[in-house]
Design an enzyme around this catalytic site. Sequence first.
Site, PDB file in Angstrom:
ATOM      1  N   GLU A  29       0.696  -0.805   0.377  1.00 40.47           N
ATOM      2  CA  GLU A  29      -0.644  -0.161  -0.236  1.00 40.47           C
ATOM      3  C   GLU A  29       0.683   1.197  -0.237  1.00 40.47           C
ATOM      4  O   GLU A  29       1.953   1.023   0.574  1.00 40.47           O
ATOM      5  CB  GLU A  29      -1.085  -0.132   1.120  1.00 40.47           C
ATOM      6  CG  GLU A  29      -2.155  -1.118   1.686  1.00 40.47           C
ATOM      7  CD  GLU A  29      -1.936  -2.058   2.656  1.00 40.47           C
ATOM      8  OE1 GLU A  29      -2.292  -0.794   3.947  1.00 40.47           O
ATOM      9  OE2 GLU A  29      -2.624  -2.386   3.002  1.00 40.47           O
ATOM     10  N   GLU A  59      -3.776  -7.128   3.180  1.00 44.14           N
ATOM     11  CA  GLU A  59      -2.354  -7.413   3.426  1.00 44.14           C
ATOM     12  C   GLU A  59      -2.731  -9.351   3.042  1.00 44.14           C
ATOM     13  O   GLU A  59      -1.534  -9.695   2.734  1.00 44.14           O
ATOM     14  CB  GLU A  59      -2.616  -7.788   4.824  1.00 44.14           C
ATOM     15  CG  GLU A  59      -1.713  -6.130   5.198  1.00 44.14           C
ATOM     16  CD  GLU A  59      -2.679  -4.494   5.336  1.00 44.14           C
ATOM     17  OE1 GLU A  59      -4.492  -5.254   4.978  1.00 44.14           O
ATOM     18  OE2 GLU A  59      -2.064  -3.778   5.398  1.00 44.14           O
ATOM     19  N   ASP A  84       1.993  -5.132  13.060  1.00 41.35           N
ATOM     20  CA  ASP A  84       0.710  -5.284  13.424  1.00 41.35           C
ATOM     21  C   ASP A  84      -0.017  -5.665  12.533  1.00 41.35           C
ATOM     22  O   ASP A  84      -1.013  -6.375  12.443  1.00 41.35           O
ATOM     23  CB  ASP A  84       0.977  -4.268  13.838  1.00 41.35           C
ATOM     24  CG  ASP A  84       1.823  -3.686  14.882  1.00 41.35           C
ATOM     25  OD1 ASP A  84       1.515  -3.816  16.269  1.00 41.35           O
ATOM     26  OD2 ASP A  84       3.001  -3.393  14.327  1.00 41.35           O
ATOM     27  N   PHE A  85       0.245  -5.326  10.889  1.00 48.23           N
ATOM     28  CA  PHE A  85      -0.418  -5.452  10.076  1.00 48.23           C
ATOM     29  C   PHE A  85      -0.600  -6.583   9.039  1.00 48.23           C
ATOM     30  O   PHE A  85      -1.321  -7.471   8.430  1.00 48.23           O
ATOM     31  CB  PHE A  85      -0.594  -4.237   8.647  1.00 48.23           C
ATOM     32  CG  PHE A  85      -1.102  -2.776   9.844  1.00 48.23           C
ATOM     33  CD1 PHE A  85      -1.331  -2.968  10.497  1.00 48.23           C
ATOM     34  CD2 PHE A  85      -0.501  -2.148   8.492  1.00 48.23           C
ATOM     35  CE1 PHE A  85      -2.080  -1.086  11.175  1.00 48.23           C
ATOM     36  CE2 PHE A  85      -0.685  -0.611   9.495  1.00 48.23           C
ATOM     37  CZ  PHE A  85      -1.439  -0.556  10.451  1.00 48.23           C
ATOM     38  N   HIS A 128       0.183   0.091  16.470  1.00 48.39           N
ATOM     39  CA  HIS A 128       1.537  -0.144  15.866  1.00 48.39           C
ATOM     40  C   HIS A 128       2.904  -0.226  16.444  1.00 48.39           C
ATOM     41  O   HIS A 128       3.280   0.885  16.340  1.00 48.39           O
ATOM     42  CB  HIS A 128       0.695   1.085  15.281  1.00 48.39           C
ATOM     43  CG  HIS A 128       0.601   1.548  15.095  1.00 48.39           C
ATOM     44  ND1 HIS A 128      -1.395   1.258  15.376  1.00 48.39           N
ATOM     45  CD2 HIS A 128      -0.831   2.219  13.005  1.00 48.39           C
ATOM     46  CE1 HIS A 128      -2.026   1.507  13.837  1.00 48.39           C
ATOM     47  NE2 HIS A 128      -1.258   1.855  12.804  1.00 48.39           N
TER      48      HIS A 128
HETATM   49  C1  LIG Z   1      -4.924  -3.689   7.952  1.00 56.00           C
HETATM   50  C2  LIG Z   1      -4.627  -2.609   7.897  1.00 56.00           C
HETATM   51  N1  LIG Z   1      -3.705  -2.484   6.669  1.00 56.00           N
HETATM   52  C3  LIG Z   1      -2.811  -1.228   6.196  1.00 56.00           C
HETATM   53  C4  LIG Z   1      -3.195   0.458   7.799  1.00 56.00           C
HETATM   54  C5  LIG Z   1      -2.534   1.693   7.320  1.00 56.00           C
HETATM   55  N2  LIG Z   1      -3.478   2.285   7.247  1.00 56.00           N
HETATM   56  C6  LIG Z   1      -3.947   3.014   8.455  1.00 56.00           C
HETATM   57  S1  LIG Z   1      -5.364   4.225   7.073  1.00 56.00           S
HETATM   58  C7  LIG Z   1      -4.983   3.218   5.792  1.00 56.00           C
HETATM   59  C8  LIG Z   1      -6.237   4.398   4.618  1.00 56.00           C
HETATM   60  C9  LIG Z   1      -7.658   3.405   5.077  1.00 56.00           C
HETATM   61  O1  LIG Z   1      -7.779   4.254   4.354  1.00 56.00           O
HETATM   62  P1  LIG Z   1      -9.934   4.507   4.162  1.00 56.00           P
HETATM   63  O2  LIG Z   1     -10.525   3.036   4.943  1.00 56.00           O
HETATM   64  O3  LIG Z   1     -10.308   4.523   2.946  1.00 56.00           O
HETATM   65  O4  LIG Z   1     -10.005   5.379   5.691  1.00 56.00           O
HETATM   66  P2  LIG Z   1      -9.695   7.465   5.767  1.00 56.00           P
HETATM   67  O5  LIG Z   1      -7.785   6.907   6.248  1.00 56.00           O
HETATM   68  O6  LIG Z   1      -9.641   7.565   3.977  1.00 56.00           O
HETATM   69  O7  LIG Z   1     -10.036   7.408   6.171  1.00 56.00           O
HETATM   70  C10 LIG Z   1      -3.956   3.214   5.910  1.00 56.00           C
HETATM   71  C11 LIG Z   1      -3.827   2.136   4.343  1.00 56.00           C
HETATM   72  C12 LIG Z   1      -3.644  -0.651   8.393  1.00 56.00           C
HETATM   73  N3  LIG Z   1      -3.667   0.253   9.639  1.00 56.00           N
HETATM   74  N4  LIG Z   1      -4.046  -1.172   8.353  1.00 56.00           N
END
Ligand SMILES: Cc1ncc(C[n+]2csc(CCOP(=O)(O)OP(=O)(O)O)c2C)c(N)n1
Lengths: 319, 319, 334, 334
Positions: A29, A59, A84-85, A128
Amino acid sequence: MSTMSYAQAACLALQEVMRADANVVALGEDLGRGGVFGQYRGLPQEFGPERIIDTPISEANIMGAAVGMALAGLRPVVEMRVIDFALCAMDEIINQAAKNRYMFGGQGRVPLVARMPIGIWSASAAQHSQSLEAWFAHMPGLVVVTPATPQDNYGLLKSSLASGDPVIYMEHKELWGVEGEVTAGVEVPLGKANVLCEGSDLTIVTWSRGVGVALEALSTKAFKGIRPEIIDLRTLWPWDRDAVFKSVAKTGRLLVVHEAVQVAGFGAEVAASAAEATGCKVRRLGSPRIPVGYAQVLENEARLSPAKIVAAAEALLKQ
Amino acid sequence: MSTMSYAQAACLALQEVMRADANVVALGEDLGRGGVFGQYRGLPQEFGPERIIDTPISEANIMGAAVGMALAGLRPVVEMRVIDFALCAMDEIINQAAKNRYMFGGQGRVPLVARMPIGIWSASAAQHSQSLEAWFAHMPGLVVVTPATPQDNYGLLKSSLASGDPVIYMEHKELWGVEGEVTAGVEVPLGKANVLCEGSDLTIVTWSRGVGVALEALSTKAFKGIRPEIIDLRTLWPWDRDAVFKSVAKTGRLLVVHEAVQVAGFGAEVAASAAEATGCKVRRLGSPRIPVGYAQVLENEARLSPAKIVAAAEALLKQ
Amino acid sequence: MNRLTELYRLMRRIRAFEDAAEIASQGGVAAWGLAAAAKPALVRGPLHLSTGQEAVAAGVCLNLVREDLLTSTHRGHGHTLAKGADPTKMMCELFGRASGYNKGKGGSMHIADFSVGMLGANGVVAAGIPIATGAAHALKIRKQPHIVACFFGDGAANRGPFLEGLNWAQVFKLPILFVCEDNRISATTPTGPMTAGEGVSARAQALAIPSIKVDGNDVEAVDAASKQLTAEIRAGGGPRFLHAVTYRFKGHVSVDPGTYRDPVEVAAALKLDPLIVARGKLLKQGISATAIDAIDTEAKDEIERALAVAEAAPWPDVASAYEDILDTGAGVWQ
Amino acid sequence: MNRLTELYRLMRRIRAFEDAAEIASQGGVAAWGLAAAAKPALVRGPLHLSTGQEAVAAGVCLNLVREDLLTSTHRGHGHTLAKGADPTKMMCELFGRASGYNKGKGGSMHIADFSVGMLGANGVVAAGIPIATGAAHALKIRKQPHIVACFFGDGAANRGPFLEGLNWAQVFKLPILFVCEDNRISATTPTGPMTAGEGVSARAQALAIPSIKVDGNDVEAVDAASKQLTAEIRAGGGPRFLHAVTYRFKGHVSVDPGTYRDPVEVAAALKLDPLIVARGKLLKQGISATAIDAIDTEAKDEIERALAVAEAAPWPDVASAYEDILDTGAGVWQ
Ligand SMILES: Cc1ncc(C[n+]2csc(CCOP(=O)(O)OP(=O)(O)O)c2C)c(N)n1
Ligand SMILES: Cc1ncc(C[n+]2csc(CCOP(=O)(O)OP(=O)(O)O)c2C)c(N)n1
Ligand SMILES: [Mg+2]
Ligand SMILES: [Mg+2]
């Protein structure tokens, strides 16, 4: 030789390997913007979206796809962002990547490098901040790498990319910005520890973020009269038993230091192995069995410090 | 007191608790037919599909839903079928169930029991034979239980169901059919080991399937002149350090035996702790760091046997 | 040989393999309330038979070439044979012999023949989906003109990797055919009540993956749909989805008597045996009963020979338990 | 107070909270190419602001009662406040103080107020979905007349738990409202190109979960859709889905300058600020500018007071690091 950060050293290693081998790709990502820690910076520009692959947030599929890619001739670098992810991809790592070669009788190989940064960093709290290296060391079929310096992050990543088997590659989040001298071309072999300083009173074995903390204790003369031999294990599987046993044969005492939870941490493996093989006195220093808290005072309870290391060394000498 | 199998003992415990507390439910795949190992037999008839819940194949949601159920007042028993499939639910177990109470500052509790059978059984090969108790022992927030007998499966399951915190409950697949006397009403407290036989030459600490193998070595007189003290740890977190340290204070030697992979297994924790606390001689016997193979000859390499235990005991005495 | 005859022959070979394996497994796994036999069975491990589902494997795989890749499920013998594997080496694997495809390390649940692109059965439901997706991604990146066939069951469509894999395949427009082998049951649980909405095709379509639903017991229907879908994929159209409805004749594993199923339902399903259906069509096409019987006999003979070879085959060495694992650090200590 | 005024006031309180938290976090997390400040920020940890998305939290949550439950995402301040939490205890938590909701153990990413049914923000994308599903399952089993609101982002809809949770909710006909807060971005990655098909609504509909798509910057539209959907759920209709399209005004975390976004897109989006939209409507309804300004001032004052309390609040004890963890074995050793 040039000065660069731990993150930049990883970029350099990956860049060199990607230039040399068109089958090396990276996926995860936000990679298209260089990764959230800058650990892919510049690579999207050079190699384009086909080889530095932005993926959906998934993931399990990222890791599973990497297994399929590896079986079909690529050498994928998988980015899990934080360990953690990677918990969302455990079946893919354990049941699929680690066991593939054995379970299919050697028909296929899974040469992938799964990067999953570990450690406490910037008040990121319980979900995290984990360090789970012990889990992967326990798992047949996996190589486990924990670089502590820019040079090692360069050299170990190159060796990992040359491994024909899956490597769990754990950078420490607090090290991204740490700068150091990096000599390009110098690979660091898997399975070889680094003796950082010679000493006679006890052997301190550590890795990842623990290395800097131990060296800080040394450079600030916190050990007072005690002369520790300090070893950076560098890779946890295979780990350099010879180097450790040779050192404890001299010092007679082993302190294993890690940021991960002490209970059933990899320190237990090192300590138990040394006790079995040499009968030396052993002691461990790791985090208490609590999640990492958010407030500084709570977070600090789960953090290593020079003072904690010195106290553990003193206790071991009295043990 | 009556004779019943390890599986039936679990059914009895669950039945008693479900009769007493309407908030106890069980959920998982195929539970409506009593579970694939018969470990829920009879319960669907008595409690109906609302409390013995057949779920879609979706381990992540099974475990995650159990967290939500627990937060909303139920006491769920989660069935993962074999621990290998629990790898599909690791985020839910680790990041959600284990950390919830701490991370939210005690606002909520997650009183669930996650059953995830471990061990080698019936040529099930690499993806259905794992023993991962060390992983959970490493994880703050989790209780870890490994019953070895029908009575303990009854008594420990009852204690686990009374725990206000998440319990990883690991039955061993090869024990399902083992019969023994079970006295209803006798609960087995979490954290208390069982000293199975007294001895003076060494302390053997084991759990789960290891208990039967050690006792087999004893009853077949395979130990010859050696007199081991054999301890069933029963729960790995909390584990009964007092019982173990007391025993090694007497014998001076500790052998930890488990079916799980030896490297970074929970045996390392027990051995390292004992070496730290008592300076006794330690040794471990666990599986080599290879996946479990299918053919009998390969599977046997990963299996415990009385002969292997005796050989390890002899080696420890010479150590 | 005409197409239907070829399809029939392949199905018959799969059936012969499954029948032989079933017999060889009796008394193997001690589960489902049964004790293990005193004399160890020739097939010791869990054996998931695809008996009754042969039309799906045959109809899809005759549209693949050797370089195409395939991922399978726990119920993978049919896919493996149909992809071109040698039944003798397969049977050796089921018997846990050194001459098996996996050198006795995997057994039925991990049957594979990488040399014909069959990348493995899988002991974890839906786990093949991400792997297949990645393999297709590699084919695309490496500009190879081949495709991947990804088999999974109806039960797998409720697991997360189903969504993650299908989404990914469509996002990257990968050359992959998803095949849902819908036998309407997941172990002992009917899949329908566990599945929201219109089922798997609707889910594929919500991801804009074109889907065809076929009678999975009609091998010609499966073949025709596969022909169309694989052609579209090969033409660069991205992923396609085949939903083939069939029936599992046996229990979940070979030693499962399947008593949880309605006998009326089972009896009705047995009448729709894909081999009976295909035989009827062959007869209608003017192929003689004798000619068809000859195919049957040939298939059985082939498997008889495989059984004989497998039973005489050597066990793995103990040393091999420590092979096919990490090179790094190997030889140093286990 | 009329409905729109109430909605506006709630949005304004959320905005005031987010703006204050943002300032308090400058120099906190060392990421996105920035070094941490010399003087530690008042908010040390990662802070995901919902600035610009207030209409979704407000429009949904004014249709909930205290006993209804809610699960949130990493971007959870708005949901928490809207569910009825006290901004002072929230700010204390962000500041890592003992008087915070989580006693300083969780911070922004784990903001929660269980006493008003807010079961927590979550640091793992999509992880709230199974938890919400289970909570709804518990409500059904325990025959409680309440519902669950489950918030997640557009990026979450590509993760497996999205499928698993929605399928489950529909299979068991659970009282749950799924709310996709679609800000069209996932951290630094536009979600559209990572998402196959027609998007989240189509996925919900493939699972037979009725769905409404609304302009998530129009709080009246969100409110109206939520009113309808929650009524259907409360009437026993099973799960419902709300797809609210909105925009994230800030970077992914408070210290992220968001340079990866097109400034033209950002400028256009800022014009559609849900507060501006609602203010315009209020004026049209005849509410005076002065009355609206008074609401704004009141909201800012409330948050100013919260900041002052939080800054003066005590840190957690070291001892508390060892509390709120296992009872079993506690006190024996760590
Ligand atoms: C399983 C997982 N993968 C990656 C992340 C890192 N991460 C945190 S927020 C995010 C983007 C999430 O996008 P969205 O669901 O659209 O929420 P937004 O931030 O736009 O509110 C990512 C990739 C995470 N927290 N958990
Ligand atoms: C992740 C996971 N959960 C559970 C199981 C146990 N299991 C094996 S096969 C099966 C049923 C699968 O149903 P389906 O996908 O329809 O395949 P079929 O057996 O009908 O061919 C289950 C639940 C498993 N192997 N993997
Ligand atoms: Mg099925
Ligand atoms: Mg988003």
